[in-house]
Design a protein around this motif. Sequence first.
Motif, PDB file in Angstrom:
ATOM      1  N   MET A 199       0.943  -1.051   0.019  1.00  0.00           N
ATOM      2  CA  MET A 199      -0.046  -0.085  -0.017  1.00  0.00           C
ATOM      3  C   MET A 199       0.786   1.218  -0.085  1.00  0.00           C
ATOM      4  SD  MET A 199      -3.139   1.041   2.505  1.00  0.00           S
ATOM      5  CE  MET A 199      -4.092  -0.235   2.055  1.00  0.00           C
ATOM      6  N   SER A 200       0.610   2.089  -0.726  1.00  0.00           N
ATOM      7  CA  SER A 200       1.439   3.219  -0.919  1.00  0.00           C
ATOM      8  C   SER A 200       1.062   4.340   0.168  1.00  0.00           C
ATOM      9  CB  SER A 200       1.347   4.046  -2.458  1.00  0.00           C
ATOM     10  OG  SER A 200       0.157   4.657  -2.390  1.00  0.00           O
ATOM     11  N   THR A 201       1.937   5.310   0.470  1.00  0.00           N
ATOM     12  CA  THR A 201       1.426   6.346   1.553  1.00  0.00           C
ATOM     13  C   THR A 201       0.476   7.367   1.120  1.00  0.00           C
ATOM     14  OG1 THR A 201       3.500   7.772   0.715  1.00  0.00           O
ATOM     15  CG2 THR A 201       4.086   6.243   2.451  1.00  0.00           C
ATOM     16  N   THR A 202       0.304   7.324  -0.315  1.00  0.00           N
ATOM     17  CA  THR A 202      -0.804   8.393  -0.622  1.00  0.00           C
ATOM     18  C   THR A 202      -2.413   7.573  -0.204  1.00  0.00           C
ATOM     19  OG1 THR A 202      -0.569   7.369  -2.883  1.00  0.00           O
ATOM     20  CG2 THR A 202       0.395   9.516  -2.382  1.00  0.00           C
ATOM     21  N   GLU A 203      -2.089   6.360  -0.206  1.00  0.00           N
ATOM     22  CA  GLU A 203      -3.612   5.733  -0.104  1.00  0.00           C
ATOM     23  C   GLU A 203      -4.024   5.506   1.384  1.00  0.00           C
ATOM     24  OE1 GLU A 203      -2.793   1.781  -1.852  1.00  0.00           O
ATOM     25  OE2 GLU A 203      -2.634   2.774  -3.997  1.00  0.00           O
ATOM     26  N   LEU A 204      -2.765   5.860   2.302  1.00  0.00           N
ATOM     27  CA  LEU A 204      -3.169   5.758   3.638  1.00  0.00           C
ATOM     28  C   LEU A 204      -3.888   6.811   4.159  1.00  0.00           C
ATOM     29  CD1 LEU A 204       0.064   4.093   4.791  1.00  0.00           C
ATOM     30  CD2 LEU A 204      -1.992   2.897   4.554  1.00  0.00           C
ATOM     31  N   ALA A 205      -4.442   6.954   5.383  1.00  0.00           N
ATOM     32  CA  ALA A 205      -5.178   8.036   5.989  1.00  0.00           C
ATOM     33  C   ALA A 205      -4.328   8.256   7.355  1.00  0.00           C
ATOM     34  CB  ALA A 205      -6.399   7.751   6.553  1.00  0.00           C
ATOM     35  N   TRP A 206      -3.335   9.291   7.169  1.00  0.00           N
ATOM     36  CA  TRP A 206      -2.378   9.783   8.226  1.00  0.00           C
ATOM     37  C   TRP A 206      -2.991  10.515   9.267  1.00  0.00           C
ATOM     38  CZ3 TRP A 206       2.114   7.075   8.417  1.00  0.00           C
ATOM     39  CH2 TRP A 206       2.581   6.293   7.351  1.00  0.00           C
ATOM     40  N   PHE A 207      -2.620  10.529  10.387  1.00  0.00           N
ATOM     41  CA  PHE A 207      -3.182  11.372  11.291  1.00  0.00           C
ATOM     42  C   PHE A 207      -2.091  11.714  12.488  1.00  0.00           C
ATOM     43  CE2 PHE A 207      -4.674   7.225  12.725  1.00  0.00           C
ATOM     44  CZ  PHE A 207      -4.655   7.407  14.299  1.00  0.00           C
TER      45      PHE A 207
END
Length: 61
Positions: free
Chosen positions: A1-9
Amino acid sequence: MSTTELAWFKSSYSGTQGDDCVEVALTEQAICVRDSKDVTRPHFAVGRDGWTSFVRYAAHG
């Protein structure tokens, strides 16, 4: 999974003044962690059991 697909918080304890912070993203298999000041660098992932142990340890100082 690429970092752009993740929901970062960031943690609700993080300041809004650009302090040193980490961001996390949850997946089914792991917790991903990255530096909030340089999101182009690679993140690392920790298994859910390892993350739970880390949080428990950190909470007890």
